[in-house]
Structure formats: structure tokens, C-alpha cells
Scaffold this motif. Structure first.
Motif, mmCIF file in Angstrom:
data_model
loop_
_atom_site.group_PDB
_atom_site.id
_atom_site.type_symbol
_atom_site.label_atom_id
_atom_site.label_comp_id
_atom_site.label_asym_id
_atom_site.label_seq_id
_atom_site.Cartn_x
_atom_site.Cartn_y
_atom_site.Cartn_z
ATOM 1 N N GLY A 1 -14.730 12.522 15.176
ATOM 2 C CA GLY A 1 -14.498 11.095 13.862
ATOM 3 C C GLY A 1 -13.933 9.962 13.547
ATOM 4 O O GLY A 1 -12.794 9.893 14.366
ATOM 5 N N ALA A 2 -14.757 9.169 12.915
ATOM 6 C CA ALA A 2 -13.660 8.042 12.675
ATOM 7 C C ALA A 2 -12.165 7.989 11.306
ATOM 8 O O ALA A 2 -13.410 8.680 10.673
ATOM 9 C CB ALA A 2 -14.692 6.663 12.203
ATOM 10 N N GLY A 3 -11.400 7.246 11.620
ATOM 11 C CA GLY A 3 -10.529 7.742 10.625
ATOM 12 C C GLY A 3 -9.827 6.351 10.076
ATOM 13 O O GLY A 3 -9.804 5.319 11.038
ATOM 14 N N VAL A 4 -9.587 6.382 9.370
ATOM 15 C CA VAL A 4 -8.532 5.413 8.724
ATOM 16 C C VAL A 4 -7.043 5.150 9.653
ATOM 17 O O VAL A 4 -6.598 5.769 9.235
ATOM 18 C CB VAL A 4 -8.801 4.964 7.669
ATOM 19 N N GLY A 5 -6.997 4.210 10.215
ATOM 20 C CA GLY A 5 -5.843 4.063 11.591
ATOM 21 C C GLY A 5 -4.431 2.850 9.615
ATOM 22 O O GLY A 5 -4.240 2.237 10.453
ATOM 23 N N HIS A 6 -5.440 1.638 8.971
ATOM 24 C CA HIS A 6 -5.547 -0.029 8.603
ATOM 25 C C HIS A 6 -4.624 1.029 7.036
ATOM 26 O O HIS A 6 -6.832 1.398 6.350
ATOM 27 C CB HIS A 6 -6.077 -0.702 8.857
ATOM 28 N N VAL A 7 -4.129 0.673 6.612
ATOM 29 C CA VAL A 7 -4.369 0.336 5.352
ATOM 30 C C VAL A 7 -3.809 -1.244 4.618
ATOM 31 O O VAL A 7 -2.537 -1.819 5.289
ATOM 32 C CB VAL A 7 -3.419 1.269 4.188
ATOM 33 N N GLN A 8 -4.424 -1.881 3.124
ATOM 34 C CA GLN A 8 -3.909 -2.379 3.036
ATOM 35 C C GLN A 8 -3.374 -2.107 1.449
ATOM 36 O O GLN A 8 -3.722 -2.238 0.277
ATOM 37 C CB GLN A 8 -5.246 -4.410 2.472
ATOM 38 N N LEU A 9 -1.835 -2.558 0.911
ATOM 39 C CA LEU A 9 -1.527 -2.593 0.047
ATOM 40 C C LEU A 9 -1.708 -3.668 -0.988
ATOM 41 O O LEU A 9 -0.754 -4.979 -0.378
ATOM 42 C CB LEU A 9 0.133 -1.999 0.181
ATOM 43 N N HIS A 10 -2.432 -3.821 -1.943
ATOM 44 C CA HIS A 10 -2.715 -5.071 -2.487
ATOM 45 C C HIS A 10 -2.788 -4.627 -4.165
ATOM 46 O O HIS A 10 -4.058 -4.034 -4.663
ATOM 47 C CB HIS A 10 -3.842 -5.829 -2.135
ATOM 48 N N GLY A 11 -1.616 -5.443 -4.906
ATOM 49 C CA GLY A 11 -1.757 -4.226 -6.260
ATOM 50 C C GLY A 11 -0.807 -3.075 -6.540
ATOM 51 O O GLY A 11 0.052 -2.760 -5.580
ATOM 52 N N GLU A 12 -0.382 -3.362 -7.641
ATOM 53 C CA GLU A 12 0.574 -1.980 -7.936
ATOM 54 C C GLU A 12 0.799 -0.846 -7.894
ATOM 55 O O GLU A 12 1.931 -0.361 -7.341
ATOM 56 C CB GLU A 12 1.034 -2.824 -9.954
ATOM 57 N N GLY A 13 -1.062 -0.326 -7.744
ATOM 58 C CA GLY A 13 -0.244 0.928 -7.255
ATOM 59 C C GLY A 13 -0.616 1.281 -6.452
ATOM 60 O O GLY A 13 -0.339 2.388 -5.496
ATOM 61 N N ALA A 14 -1.458 0.663 -5.445
ATOM 62 C CA ALA A 14 -1.473 0.880 -4.020
ATOM 63 C C ALA A 14 -0.039 0.236 -3.282
ATOM 64 O O ALA A 14 0.124 0.907 -2.728
ATOM 65 C CB ALA A 14 -2.589 -0.790 -3.595
ATOM 66 N N ARG A 15 0.339 -0.751 -3.690
ATOM 67 C CA ARG A 15 2.140 -0.698 -3.114
ATOM 68 C C ARG A 15 2.931 0.290 -3.176
ATOM 69 O O ARG A 15 3.989 1.076 -2.844
ATOM 70 C CB ARG A 15 2.303 -2.256 -3.613
ATOM 71 N N ALA A 16 3.104 0.878 -4.801
ATOM 72 C CA ALA A 16 3.598 2.361 -5.204
ATOM 73 C C ALA A 16 3.584 3.315 -4.315
ATOM 74 O O ALA A 16 4.145 3.959 -4.160
ATOM 75 C CB ALA A 16 3.271 2.359 -6.526
ATOM 76 N N ALA A 17 2.090 3.338 -3.401
ATOM 77 C CA ALA A 17 2.048 4.474 -2.457
ATOM 78 C C ALA A 17 2.987 4.135 -1.158
ATOM 79 O O ALA A 17 2.761 5.300 -0.344
ATOM 80 C CB ALA A 17 0.367 4.636 -2.456
ATOM 81 N N LEU A 18 3.087 3.075 -0.950
ATOM 82 C CA LEU A 18 3.916 2.821 0.169
ATOM 83 C C LEU A 18 5.343 4.135 0.461
ATOM 84 O O LEU A 18 4.730 3.910 2.300
ATOM 85 C CB LEU A 18 4.652 1.525 0.526
ATOM 86 N N LYS A 19 5.724 4.657 0.465
ATOM 87 C CA LYS A 19 6.859 5.275 0.186
ATOM 88 C C LYS A 19 5.433 6.863 0.128
ATOM 89 O O LYS A 19 6.095 7.927 1.351
ATOM 90 C CB LYS A 19 8.032 5.434 -0.331
ATOM 91 N N ASP A 20 5.105 6.768 0.073
ATOM 92 C CA ASP A 20 3.749 8.075 0.455
ATOM 93 C C ASP A 20 3.029 8.362 1.315
ATOM 94 O O ASP A 20 2.684 9.104 2.298
ATOM 95 C CB ASP A 20 3.086 8.693 -0.836
ATOM 96 N N LEU A 21 2.597 6.856 2.747
ATOM 97 C CA LEU A 21 1.732 6.783 3.710
ATOM 98 C C LEU A 21 2.389 7.157 4.824
ATOM 99 O O LEU A 21 3.340 7.399 5.326
ATOM 100 C CB LEU A 21 1.724 5.827 3.809
#
Length: 88
Positions: A1-21
């Protein structure tokens, strides 16, 4: 199956998730700039250290990183985005 290979961290919540990616994801980190061209969004290292309650270390990029304890602090791309659409 196709998976997600890229993420865009735009916004405080998304950027805060960086450490857990997982490192397998390619991360695009979006930083906002003001009209003078100064960044108003914390860098990835400043963000993660701020979440941990530490003061940002300006020399953090020169030090070895414990990925297990400290979480991810690196990104693959940085996009500087202005206040007006299309100015990034």
C-alpha cells in the motif's frame, strides 16, 4: 500500500509534533517571517528545547544528539513564509 513519505509542519500544533515524528518521514518545516524578513517562528531546535523547558542553545547544531531521549530535532527542508500569500 501507499504510505505517507512527507509531512509539512505548518502551524504550532504540527511543529510541536516534530520531536515525535519518525526519521523515515521527510519533514518540511514552515517558518513565518515578518515584513522586515525576520523569522518569528522558532527553529526546530528552539521549538523542541522550548517544549522540554530548556533555554534554546545557539550551539545546539554543533552537538551530538541523543535521538532516543531528546526526540527528533532535524528537518529535511525549511520553508520561509511571509505574511502575504505567495511571498514565501
Amino acid at each position: 500500500g501507499a504510505g505517507v513519505g512527507h509531512v509539512q509542519l505548518h502551524g504550532e500544533g504540527a511543529r510541536a509534533a516534530l520531536k515525535d515524528l519518525p526519521m523515515a518521514l521527510r519533514a518540511l518545516y514552515v517558518m513565518r517571517v515578518n515584513e522586515a524578513g525576520e523569522t518569528v517562528t522558532p527553529s526546530p531546535v528552539e521549538l523542541v528545547e522550548g517544549l522540554q523547558g530548556d533555554l534554546p542553545d545557539p550551539n545546539a547544531w554543533t552537538k551530538p544528539t541523543n535521538w532516543v531521549v531528546n526526540g527528533r530535532r532535524t528537518v529535511d527542508w525549511v520553508l520561509l513564509d511571509g505574511l502575504q500569500g505567495g511571498s514565501g
